[in-house]
Design a protein around this motif. Structure first.
Motif, short mmCIF file in Angstrom:
data_model
loop_
_atom_site.label_atom_id
_atom_site.label_comp_id
_atom_site.label_asym_id
_atom_site.label_seq_id
_atom_site.Cartn_x
_atom_site.Cartn_y
_atom_site.Cartn_z
N VAL A 157 -1.41 -9.99 6.56
CA VAL A 157 -1.11 -10.08 5.12
C VAL A 157 -2.27 -9.53 4.29
CG1 VAL A 157 -0.72 -11.69 3.20
CG2 VAL A 157 0.46 -12.03 5.38
N VAL A 158 -1.93 -8.72 3.28
CA VAL A 158 -2.91 -8.25 2.30
C VAL A 158 -2.39 -8.66 0.91
CG1 VAL A 158 -3.68 -6.31 3.70
CG2 VAL A 158 -1.84 -5.96 2.05
N TYR A 183 5.17 -2.45 4.65
CA TYR A 183 4.93 -3.79 4.15
C TYR A 183 6.19 -4.35 3.49
CZ TYR A 183 -0.05 -2.41 4.28
OH TYR A 183 -1.28 -1.97 4.66
N GLU A 184 6.27 -5.67 3.49
CA GLU A 184 7.33 -6.37 2.75
C GLU A 184 6.65 -7.31 1.77
OE1 GLU A 184 11.55 -8.40 3.94
OE2 GLU A 184 9.84 -8.81 5.22
N LYS A 185 7.18 -7.39 0.55
CA LYS A 185 6.59 -8.27 -0.45
C LYS A 185 6.93 -9.72 -0.10
CE LYS A 185 6.81 -6.91 -4.78
NZ LYS A 185 7.33 -6.68 -6.15
N THR A 191 1.31 -16.98 -4.45
CA THR A 191 0.68 -15.71 -4.84
C THR A 191 1.42 -14.55 -4.18
OG1 THR A 191 -1.47 -16.81 -4.98
CG2 THR A 191 -1.49 -14.40 -4.83
N ARG A 192 1.63 -13.48 -4.94
CA ARG A 192 2.29 -12.30 -4.38
C ARG A 192 1.39 -11.65 -3.33
NH1 ARG A 192 3.54 -7.69 -8.51
NH2 ARG A 192 1.28 -7.49 -8.35
N ALA A 193 1.99 -11.28 -2.22
CA ALA A 193 1.23 -10.64 -1.14
C ALA A 193 2.15 -9.65 -0.44
CB ALA A 193 0.71 -11.69 -0.17
N TYR A 194 1.57 -8.92 0.52
CA TYR A 194 2.33 -7.91 1.26
C TYR A 194 2.06 -8.11 2.75
CZ TYR A 194 2.56 -5.89 -3.37
OH TYR A 194 2.77 -5.71 -4.72
N GLU A 195 3.14 -8.29 3.50
CA GLU A 195 3.02 -8.56 4.93
C GLU A 195 3.40 -7.32 5.74
OE1 GLU A 195 5.11 -11.38 8.31
OE2 GLU A 195 5.00 -12.11 6.25
#
Length: 203
Positions: A157-158, A183-185, A191-195
């Motif tokens: 995750v970022v 990535y998927e949101k 908190t919004r992240a991207y996996e």
């Protein structure tokens, strides 16, 4: 007669009761052992699935924008040469370049590129007991006093993507792509992240 019952029959009943209890405990114990083994097996297979990188053929990926903006410059001050598979690339200004017709064209680095010093503003990410260094959407690991470009594991995750990420669709689902990483949101603790959900195989 009562004395006979007390001395013979009662001890026999007690012994039978104890034997039944031991038998029940043995059954419970063996059942518990089987359950523990199954749980461990399930846990192991889940970890294996998480560490498997999902590869997606580029033929299945549709980009929202028909063309990507190509960034090129005439010169790269203080550049260093990155040799990979017998070909020279260039690194400077925290970006990677290839050279064509006297110009330097910005590219995403290939897996296996190595540099001595990480780009500025990198972030350290720990996933599955492995340390990654993420800088401008590129993942590195520390190997022999150098930093090597690698594919991240699915599930990493970022919290932000580089500005020039692209939106893509695969089988009708929308994803975000940068440097061939999909990535998927998601939401992490609100908190919004991207996996990371996969890697695009260029064909």
């Amino acid at each position: 007669m009562k004395t006979v019952i007390k001395t013979i029959i009662l001890p026999a009943i007690v012994l039978m009761g104890m034997a039944t209890q031991v038998s029940a405990q043995t059954k419970r114990s063996s059942t518990r052992d089987k359950t523990a083994t199954t749980t461990t097996a399930k846990r192991t297979s889940a970890v294996t699935n998480n560490t498997t990188t999902r590869r997606v053929s580029s033929t299945k990926v549709t980009y929202k924008k028909p063309t990507k903006k190509v960034v090129s410059v005439r010169s790269v001050p203080n550049k260093t040469v990155v040799t990979h598979n017998g070909q020279n690339y260039y690194y400077g200004n925290n970006k990677y370049y290839t050279q064509s017709r006297g110009r330097y064209i910005v590219i995403a680095p290939k897996i296996g590129f190595r540099i001595k010093t990480l780009p500025v503003n990198y972030k350290r990410i720990n996933y599955n007991s492995r340390n990654y260094y993420n800088a401008q959407g590129i993942f590195y690991v520390h190997i022999n006093n150098e930093y090597e470009v690698v594919d991240p594991e699915v599930g990493t995750v970022v919290y932000e993507l580089p500005e020039d990420y692209e939106k893509v669709t695969i089988d009708g689902q929308t994803y975000y792509e940068y440097a061939n990483i999909l990535y998927e949101k998601v939401q992490v603790d609100g908190t919004r992240a991207y996996e990371v959900v996969g890697i695009i195989d260029m064909e």
